[in-house]
Scaffold this motif. Structure first.
Motif, short mmCIF file in Angstrom:
data_model
loop_
_atom_site.label_atom_id
_atom_site.label_comp_id
_atom_site.label_asym_id
_atom_site.label_seq_id
_atom_site.Cartn_x
_atom_site.Cartn_y
_atom_site.Cartn_z
N MET A 1 19.28 39.30 18.21
CA MET A 1 19.65 38.59 19.42
C MET A 1 19.96 39.61 20.51
N LYS A 2 19.41 39.37 21.69
CA LYS A 2 19.66 40.26 22.82
C LYS A 2 20.98 39.91 23.49
N ARG A 3 21.58 40.92 24.14
CA ARG A 3 22.90 40.76 24.73
C ARG A 3 22.85 41.01 26.24
N LEU A 4 23.39 40.05 26.99
CA LEU A 4 23.58 40.19 28.43
C LEU A 4 25.06 40.45 28.67
N LEU A 5 25.36 41.55 29.33
CA LEU A 5 26.72 41.91 29.68
C LEU A 5 26.97 41.56 31.14
N ILE A 6 28.02 40.79 31.38
CA ILE A 6 28.43 40.47 32.74
C ILE A 6 29.74 41.22 33.01
N VAL A 7 29.70 42.12 33.97
CA VAL A 7 30.89 42.88 34.38
C VAL A 7 31.15 42.50 35.82
N ALA A 8 32.19 41.67 36.01
CA ALA A 8 32.44 41.14 37.35
C ALA A 8 33.94 41.14 37.64
N HIS A 9 34.28 41.70 38.78
CA HIS A 9 35.67 41.70 39.23
C HIS A 9 35.95 40.38 39.94
N ALA A 10 37.02 39.71 39.54
CA ALA A 10 37.31 38.38 40.07
C ALA A 10 38.80 38.24 40.40
N PRO A 11 39.25 38.88 41.48
CA PRO A 11 40.68 38.87 41.81
C PRO A 11 41.15 37.61 42.54
N SER A 12 40.24 36.73 42.93
CA SER A 12 40.63 35.54 43.70
C SER A 12 40.03 34.29 43.06
N PRO A 13 40.52 33.12 43.45
CA PRO A 13 39.92 31.90 42.90
C PRO A 13 38.42 31.80 43.16
N ASN A 14 37.97 32.18 44.34
CA ASN A 14 36.53 32.07 44.62
C ASN A 14 35.71 33.08 43.84
N THR A 15 36.19 34.30 43.67
CA THR A 15 35.42 35.26 42.88
C THR A 15 35.45 34.88 41.40
N ARG A 16 36.53 34.22 40.95
CA ARG A 16 36.53 33.69 39.57
C ARG A 16 35.48 32.60 39.42
N ARG A 17 35.34 31.77 40.45
CA ARG A 17 34.30 30.73 40.42
C ARG A 17 32.92 31.36 40.30
N LEU A 18 32.72 32.48 40.98
CA LEU A 18 31.42 33.16 40.90
C LEU A 18 31.18 33.73 39.51
N ARG A 19 32.20 34.38 38.94
CA ARG A 19 32.05 34.92 37.58
C ARG A 19 31.77 33.80 36.58
N GLU A 20 32.47 32.70 36.71
CA GLU A 20 32.23 31.55 35.83
C GLU A 20 30.83 30.98 36.03
N VAL B 1 28.20 48.89 27.52
CA VAL B 1 26.92 49.18 28.16
C VAL B 1 25.89 49.60 27.11
N ARG B 2 26.30 50.43 26.17
CA ARG B 2 25.37 50.90 25.12
C ARG B 2 24.82 49.75 24.28
N ASP C 1 22.45 59.33 29.64
CA ASP C 1 21.21 59.67 28.94
C ASP C 1 20.75 58.59 27.97
N GLU C 2 21.58 57.55 27.79
CA GLU C 2 21.28 56.54 26.77
C GLU C 2 20.78 55.21 27.32
N THR C 3 20.97 54.96 28.61
CA THR C 3 20.68 53.62 29.11
C THR C 3 19.67 53.59 30.25
N ARG C 4 18.89 54.62 30.40
CA ARG C 4 17.87 54.61 31.45
C ARG C 4 16.93 53.43 31.23
#
Length: 153
Positions: free
Chosen positions: A1-20, A49-50, A83-86
């Protein structure tokens, strides 16, 4: 199974809505063969990331730059994964109160140095909050996950 990593900063209600919204799109019921991992930037690191097959980044525009939390993620991860994630497929959304240009330029410079591959151009959500921003980010998350599942990323 492939993995998608979401790294998102969400300090406010609206940015949390975006991450969700990004997570909701990536977990769309028609996409079955993708594991979605969501981490705040201060909790994500080189091992995340790896072990991913693609990464979706999210940040607010802070003083014309990416958030300090996303910058911290890059500071801790850059040389460890260089060197590992190009070729790692990536995408970015920016919640920009102004124009987002400085934020985009900063993240693009880091991504270029890492040798990651843009799955699509960065999405900049400019100006006053619009509910349509959520839809755009949800579609971005879905596109990333569907692209991974289909093998086009």
């Amino acid at each position: 199974m492939k993995r998608l990593l979401i790294v998102a900063h969400a300090p406010s209600p609206n940015t949390r809505r975006l991450r969700e919204a990004a997570e909701r799109g990536a977990r769309h019921p028609d996409i079955e063969a993708i594991e979605v991992v969501v981490r705040p930037p201060l909790e994500a690191g080189p091992d995340d990331v790896r072990t991913c097959d693609a990464i979706l980044l999210g940040t607010p525009e802070n003083l014309g730059y990416m958030s300090g939390a996303l910058k911290d993620f890059f500071d801790r991860s850059y040389y460890a994964v260089l060197d590992e994630t190009r070729g790692l497929p990536c995408a970015l959304y920016i919640r920009a109160g102004h124009d987002g240009t400085g934020t985009r330029r900063a993240v693009e410079g880091i991504v270029t140095g890492l040798g990651w591959k843009w799955a699509q151009a960065p999405l900049t959500l400019r100006g006053d909050w619009q509910d349509a921003f959520e839809t755009q980010v949800e579609e971005l998350g879905m596109a990333m996950a569907a692209g991974l599942e289909a093998g086009v990323l």
